[in-house]
Design a protein around this motif. Sequence first.
Motif, PDB file in Angstrom:
ATOM      1  N   PHE A  14       0.835  -1.202   0.000  1.00  0.00           N
ATOM      2  CA  PHE A  14       0.000   0.000   0.000  1.00  0.00           C
ATOM      3  C   PHE A  14       0.869   1.251   0.000  1.00  0.00           C
ATOM      4  O   PHE A  14       2.080   1.187   0.240  1.00  0.00           O
ATOM      5  CB  PHE A  14      -1.003   0.012   1.165  1.00  0.00           C
ATOM      6  CG  PHE A  14      -0.395   0.029   2.549  1.00  0.00           C
ATOM      7  CD1 PHE A  14      -0.091  -1.143   3.210  1.00  0.00           C
ATOM      8  CD2 PHE A  14      -0.156   1.235   3.204  1.00  0.00           C
ATOM      9  CE1 PHE A  14       0.456  -1.137   4.495  1.00  0.00           C
ATOM     10  CE2 PHE A  14       0.374   1.265   4.487  1.00  0.00           C
ATOM     11  CZ  PHE A  14       0.683   0.080   5.130  1.00  0.00           C
ATOM     12  N   ASP A  15       0.225   2.371  -0.295  1.00  0.00           N
ATOM     13  CA  ASP A  15       0.920   3.661  -0.400  1.00  0.00           C
ATOM     14  C   ASP A  15       0.285   4.690   0.518  1.00  0.00           C
ATOM     15  O   ASP A  15      -0.937   4.707   0.686  1.00  0.00           O
ATOM     16  CB  ASP A  15       0.767   4.240  -1.816  1.00  0.00           C
ATOM     17  CG  ASP A  15       1.634   3.529  -2.828  1.00  0.00           C
ATOM     18  OD1 ASP A  15       2.633   2.901  -2.425  1.00  0.00           O
ATOM     19  OD2 ASP A  15       1.304   3.606  -4.024  1.00  0.00           O
ATOM     20  N   GLY A  70       0.763  14.326   2.858  1.00  0.00           N
ATOM     21  CA  GLY A  70      -0.384  15.184   3.153  1.00  0.00           C
ATOM     22  C   GLY A  70      -1.698  14.450   3.370  1.00  0.00           C
ATOM     23  O   GLY A  70      -2.682  15.061   3.762  1.00  0.00           O
ATOM     24  N   GLU A  71      -1.689  13.144   3.138  1.00  0.00           N
ATOM     25  CA  GLU A  71      -2.941  12.385   3.255  1.00  0.00           C
ATOM     26  C   GLU A  71      -3.209  11.897   4.680  1.00  0.00           C
ATOM     27  O   GLU A  71      -2.289  11.800   5.500  1.00  0.00           O
ATOM     28  CB  GLU A  71      -2.853  11.095   2.414  1.00  0.00           C
ATOM     29  CG  GLU A  71      -3.115  11.280   0.944  1.00  0.00           C
ATOM     30  CD  GLU A  71      -3.155   9.918   0.225  1.00  0.00           C
ATOM     31  OE1 GLU A  71      -3.968   9.784  -0.681  1.00  0.00           O
ATOM     32  OE2 GLU A  71      -2.376   9.011   0.562  1.00  0.00           O
ATOM     33  N   ILE A  72      -4.476  11.535   4.907  1.00  0.00           N
ATOM     34  CA  ILE A  72      -4.811  10.658   6.033  1.00  0.00           C
ATOM     35  C   ILE A  72      -5.195   9.324   5.398  1.00  0.00           C
ATOM     36  O   ILE A  72      -6.127   9.256   4.588  1.00  0.00           O
ATOM     37  CB  ILE A  72      -6.008  11.171   6.858  1.00  0.00           C
ATOM     38  CG1 ILE A  72      -5.701  12.543   7.483  1.00  0.00           C
ATOM     39  CG2 ILE A  72      -6.378  10.153   7.951  1.00  0.00           C
ATOM     40  CD1 ILE A  72      -6.852  13.135   8.309  1.00  0.00           C
ATOM     41  N   VAL A  73      -4.448   8.285   5.731  1.00  0.00           N
ATOM     42  CA  VAL A  73      -4.748   6.955   5.209  1.00  0.00           C
ATOM     43  C   VAL A  73      -5.180   6.070   6.369  1.00  0.00           C
ATOM     44  O   VAL A  73      -4.493   6.010   7.401  1.00  0.00           O
ATOM     45  CB  VAL A  73      -3.528   6.345   4.488  1.00  0.00           C
ATOM     46  CG1 VAL A  73      -3.784   4.904   4.094  1.00  0.00           C
ATOM     47  CG2 VAL A  73      -3.178   7.180   3.260  1.00  0.00           C
ATOM     48  N   ALA A  74      -6.316   5.407   6.214  1.00  0.00           N
ATOM     49  CA  ALA A  74      -6.819   4.543   7.281  1.00  0.00           C
ATOM     50  C   ALA A  74      -6.567   3.086   6.932  1.00  0.00           C
ATOM     51  O   ALA A  74      -6.727   2.664   5.788  1.00  0.00           O
ATOM     52  CB  ALA A  74      -8.314   4.777   7.474  1.00  0.00           C
ATOM     53  N   LEU A  75      -6.151   2.345   7.948  1.00  0.00           N
ATOM     54  CA  LEU A  75      -5.984   0.903   7.829  1.00  0.00           C
ATOM     55  C   LEU A  75      -6.999   0.320   8.804  1.00  0.00           C
ATOM     56  O   LEU A  75      -6.875   0.497  10.014  1.00  0.00           O
ATOM     57  CB  LEU A  75      -4.559   0.564   8.251  1.00  0.00           C
ATOM     58  CG  LEU A  75      -3.897  -0.732   7.875  1.00  0.00           C
ATOM     59  CD1 LEU A  75      -3.888  -0.914   6.363  1.00  0.00           C
ATOM     60  CD2 LEU A  75      -2.449  -0.734   8.398  1.00  0.00           C
ATOM     61  N   ILE A  76      -8.039  -0.305   8.255  1.00  0.00           N
ATOM     62  CA  ILE A  76      -9.086  -0.814   9.144  1.00  0.00           C
ATOM     63  C   ILE A  76      -9.143  -2.340   9.054  1.00  0.00           C
ATOM     64  O   ILE A  76      -8.604  -2.949   8.125  1.00  0.00           O
ATOM     65  CB  ILE A  76     -10.472  -0.186   8.838  1.00  0.00           C
ATOM     66  CG1 ILE A  76     -10.923  -0.478   7.410  1.00  0.00           C
ATOM     67  CG2 ILE A  76     -10.446   1.319   9.073  1.00  0.00           C
ATOM     68  CD1 ILE A  76     -12.335   0.020   7.101  1.00  0.00           C
ATOM     69  N   GLY A  77      -9.813  -2.937  10.015  1.00  0.00           N
ATOM     70  CA  GLY A  77      -9.909  -4.395  10.039  1.00  0.00           C
ATOM     71  C   GLY A  77     -10.236  -4.893  11.428  1.00  0.00           C
ATOM     72  O   GLY A  77     -10.070  -4.171  12.415  1.00  0.00           O
ATOM     73  N   GLY A 100      -9.303   1.704  -1.437  1.00  0.00           N
ATOM     74  CA  GLY A 100      -9.824   2.744  -2.312  1.00  0.00           C
ATOM     75  C   GLY A 100     -10.099   4.032  -1.590  1.00  0.00           C
ATOM     76  O   GLY A 100      -9.696   4.216  -0.429  1.00  0.00           O
ATOM     77  N   ASP A 101     -10.756   4.914  -2.282  1.00  0.00           N
ATOM     78  CA  ASP A 101     -11.174   6.198  -1.743  1.00  0.00           C
ATOM     79  C   ASP A 101     -12.052   5.965  -0.507  1.00  0.00           C
ATOM     80  O   ASP A 101     -12.978   5.159  -0.542  1.00  0.00           O
ATOM     81  CB  ASP A 101     -11.955   6.914  -2.853  1.00  0.00           C
ATOM     82  CG  ASP A 101     -12.476   8.242  -2.396  1.00  0.00           C
ATOM     83  OD1 ASP A 101     -11.740   9.219  -2.527  1.00  0.00           O
ATOM     84  OD2 ASP A 101     -13.617   8.281  -1.896  1.00  0.00           O
ATOM     85  N   ALA A 102     -11.746   6.670   0.579  1.00  0.00           N
ATOM     86  CA  ALA A 102     -12.436   6.401   1.850  1.00  0.00           C
ATOM     87  C   ALA A 102     -13.947   6.618   1.742  1.00  0.00           C
ATOM     88  O   ALA A 102     -14.727   5.838   2.286  1.00  0.00           O
ATOM     89  CB  ALA A 102     -11.845   7.284   2.949  1.00  0.00           C
ATOM     90  N   LYS A 103     -14.352   7.683   1.047  1.00  0.00           N
ATOM     91  CA  LYS A 103     -15.789   7.964   0.946  1.00  0.00           C
ATOM     92  C   LYS A 103     -16.492   6.864   0.133  1.00  0.00           C
ATOM     93  O   LYS A 103     -17.624   6.486   0.426  1.00  0.00           O
ATOM     94  CB  LYS A 103     -16.038   9.330   0.299  1.00  0.00           C
ATOM     95  CG  LYS A 103     -15.338  10.480   0.996  1.00  0.00           C
ATOM     96  CD  LYS A 103     -15.874  10.748   2.405  1.00  0.00           C
ATOM     97  CE  LYS A 103     -15.013  11.709   3.190  1.00  0.00           C
ATOM     98  NZ  LYS A 103     -13.665  11.257   3.593  1.00  0.00           N
ATOM     99  N   GLU A 104     -15.791   6.365  -0.889  1.00  0.00           N
ATOM    100  CA  GLU A 104     -16.389   5.276  -1.681  1.00  0.00           C
ATOM    101  C   GLU A 104     -16.496   3.998  -0.855  1.00  0.00           C
ATOM    102  O   GLU A 104     -17.501   3.284  -0.930  1.00  0.00           O
ATOM    103  CB  GLU A 104     -15.560   5.007  -2.951  1.00  0.00           C
ATOM    104  CG  GLU A 104     -15.871   6.001  -4.054  1.00  0.00           C
ATOM    105  CD  GLU A 104     -14.882   5.944  -5.205  1.00  0.00           C
ATOM    106  OE1 GLU A 104     -14.262   4.875  -5.426  1.00  0.00           O
ATOM    107  OE2 GLU A 104     -14.716   6.975  -5.868  1.00  0.00           O
TER     108      GLU A 104
END
Length: 236
Positions: A24-25, A29-36, A218-222
């Motif tokens: 993953f990348d 400047g992003e907020i990237v979430a790793l959920i599970g 993917g895109d968090a909102k999607e």
Amino acid sequence: MAMLEVRDLEVYYGVIQAIKGISFDVDQGEIVALIGANGAGKTTTLHTITGLINAKSGKIVYEGTDITKIPGYKLVGMGIAHVPEGRRVFATLTVLQNLKMGAYTRKDKEEMEATLKMVYSRFPRLEERKNQPAGTLSGGEQQMLAMGRALMSHPRMIVMDEPSMGLSPIYVNEIFDIIQKINGDGTTVLLVEQNAKKALSIADKAYVLETGNIALSGDAKELMNNDQVKKAYLSE
Ligand SMILES: Nc1ncnc2c1ncn2[C@@H]1O[C@H](COP(=O)(O)OP(=O)(O)OP(=O)(O)O)[C@@H](O)[C@H]1O
Ligand SMILES: [Mg+2]
């Protein structure tokens, strides 16, 4: 090039494979979430990035440098700060002493004082309680302290492991607001969360980890509108 690139990462505990070749990348400047779910491998992934566990194979590249084998204490100096699961504040030290521990890579005292001011402005409650032993803070305040301590190293990237764990809804909202503000100040955020709803609501993109594999991304909102995600992670 992404700020953080994880490629084909495999991690074992003894003979048991916890991470099964994930990639993953995280962009600057992003907020990237790793959920599970519990045991999916979220903490293992973060610990491998922050140099607390070694990968069996695969690669982690940060700002163009291969950091796969670089130990944690050096990564702090390279601009990566870690807010660990369960906070892990130093209970017998005061709030201020805890914050200063986060600045151990900083040499310039004036710069450190300026960062301390910035941290107090983000977390006024920490300033009010600066002389109180950290062990006597409430759970939410300890979470703030763990985040403030990480910010004391002036990181370009902050990785957080379940900052909302065990907090009441009001504190959860406050912590997520602060994460957004920290990101607004220019710090890239990699956020591990079981609270998928809140994490997806503030993230730019997200990865869903299932038993050591990335099942969806993917895109968090999607992802918030994805039926599979809704059913498995968003129903309460
Ligand atoms: N030190 C260890 N020794 C052996 N197995 C471990 C160790 N740490 C974690 N594991 C196993 O690795 C898997 C992934 O654990 P990990 O802590 O990364 O999950 P997680 O997604 O962070 O879960 P949680 O949401 O409960 O924090 C689990 O099956 C766990 O039992
Ligand atoms: Mg965990």
